[in-house]
Motif scaffolding. Sequence first.
Motif, mmCIF file in Angstrom:
data_model
loop_
_atom_site.group_PDB
_atom_site.id
_atom_site.type_symbol
_atom_site.label_atom_id
_atom_site.label_comp_id
_atom_site.label_asym_id
_atom_site.label_seq_id
_atom_site.Cartn_x
_atom_site.Cartn_y
_atom_site.Cartn_z
ATOM 1 N N GLU A 156 33.059 33.507 47.319
ATOM 2 C CA GLU A 156 31.949 34.550 46.978
ATOM 3 C C GLU A 156 31.771 36.167 47.817
ATOM 4 O O GLU A 156 32.184 37.528 47.705
ATOM 5 C CB GLU A 156 29.958 34.795 47.407
ATOM 6 C CG GLU A 156 29.513 33.795 45.560
ATOM 7 C CD GLU A 156 28.150 33.636 46.093
ATOM 8 O OE1 GLU A 156 28.105 33.451 47.081
ATOM 9 O OE2 GLU A 156 27.975 32.999 45.066
ATOM 10 N N PRO A 170 27.702 35.764 39.338
ATOM 11 C CA PRO A 170 28.745 37.048 38.748
ATOM 12 C C PRO A 170 30.040 36.073 38.014
ATOM 13 O O PRO A 170 29.752 34.845 38.980
ATOM 14 C CB PRO A 170 29.638 37.730 39.654
ATOM 15 C CG PRO A 170 28.824 37.166 40.816
ATOM 16 C CD PRO A 170 27.686 36.523 40.715
ATOM 17 N N GLN A 203 23.643 45.666 43.243
ATOM 18 C CA GLN A 203 24.618 44.942 44.214
ATOM 19 C C GLN A 203 24.640 43.933 45.559
ATOM 20 O O GLN A 203 24.722 42.805 45.794
ATOM 21 C CB GLN A 203 26.238 45.542 44.435
ATOM 22 C CG GLN A 203 26.840 46.163 43.318
ATOM 23 C CD GLN A 203 26.402 46.917 42.780
ATOM 24 O OE1 GLN A 203 25.562 47.676 42.143
ATOM 25 N NE2 GLN A 203 27.073 47.435 40.765
ATOM 26 N N VAL A 211 33.995 38.425 45.167
ATOM 27 C CA VAL A 211 32.431 39.271 44.456
ATOM 28 C C VAL A 211 32.457 40.601 45.447
ATOM 29 O O VAL A 211 32.939 41.316 45.617
ATOM 30 C CB VAL A 211 31.787 38.590 44.770
ATOM 31 C CG1 VAL A 211 30.296 39.072 43.872
ATOM 32 C CG2 VAL A 211 31.866 36.918 43.561
#
Length: 362
Positions: free
Chosen positions: A261, A92, A231, A265
């Motif tokens: 992350e 990402p 995901q 994320v």
Amino acid sequence: MNLLSNIASLIILIAAVLTFYTALLHLTRRKVKRTHVFRIVRDLIVGIQTLQLYFLAKGLQLEYPFLLYPFITILFITGPLNYIRYFMLLNPGRKIPWQVKAQLIPAAIIFVWETWFYYFNPLKNLEAIRSVFSDPSHSLITYIIVAGVVVSLIQYILLLRMELGFIHKKETREPVLVSSAIMIFYMIDLLLIASGFILTNRPFMLTGILLTGLTGITYLLFENRYPDFYQLVAREEREKKYKKSLIQGLSKDKIIDRLRELMEVEKIYRQFDLKLDDIAAMLLITPHQLSEFVNDYMKMNFTSYINHYRIEEAKKLLVSNPEQSTLSIGFDVGFGSKQSFNTIFKQQTGLTPSGYRKAGSK
């Protein structure tokens, strides 16, 4: 034959409509991110391809050959788009490297050729399209289509191999099995349609189109049943890379990257009961090491570090979601009570959540 044609036409048309509807749902999101834009484009392309299979099932390509434009381009582009989608999920925010983008070059070349074929000297070329379906073995177009089928199958195999790498994890085992089965069915459907075309065996082609419609509908149901599947796979992949890198030695940069992350994320700070031990376990280090790391490199204690991310997201939500209550926003970003949210928000911003919202709306 007519019954099979009618059933295949109905099923593939339903799949096309649902695919376009899914793209529309992404388009109407309040915040359309880069991954959503990519998903919208991909769903529109798949929808067009599915609709063109409906035209094939009805035999409309013989009367209106231009309905198949740009069928061959889509055949070449679908596989690379799936691969790029996975890359974006697993990395990402990272810029897509040219090696990955290069997979789109064959599709770009085919698109130029297909556009020329349909729109320059169209009468002659439309006759050629009709002759392809009557005697495909003597047409160059057939070999181009076969090359597109091979490219798609290779991409599906690569994606299947990657997905099966997550089958050992309990959290992802069931969706991986379902997703892998869907991918295998797509490959079978593609082979049936291609075989039916090459052998001029219409029942074969119609069976492939029918199964493609059923597989497409199943895939859309799968996405609804497991909305967070990709995901989860992305998170597992990041954890795998992080574990592999730690084997090579404990590194400040590796820990910082993984910690970012987790926060930026995966947004684990939204868990109101998040503890130091929980994050340490995710980083494969001891709680004491994590505490020292946050103090030394982030220049704050663990609680302040977590609350920083919570307040930053709360500030964005207060301005972008004026209809949402401040208490609801506090809970959404990970605070366990209104008092703690208000107190910490004022400590970091000098304003209460309500005051910040009023100031941001001016």
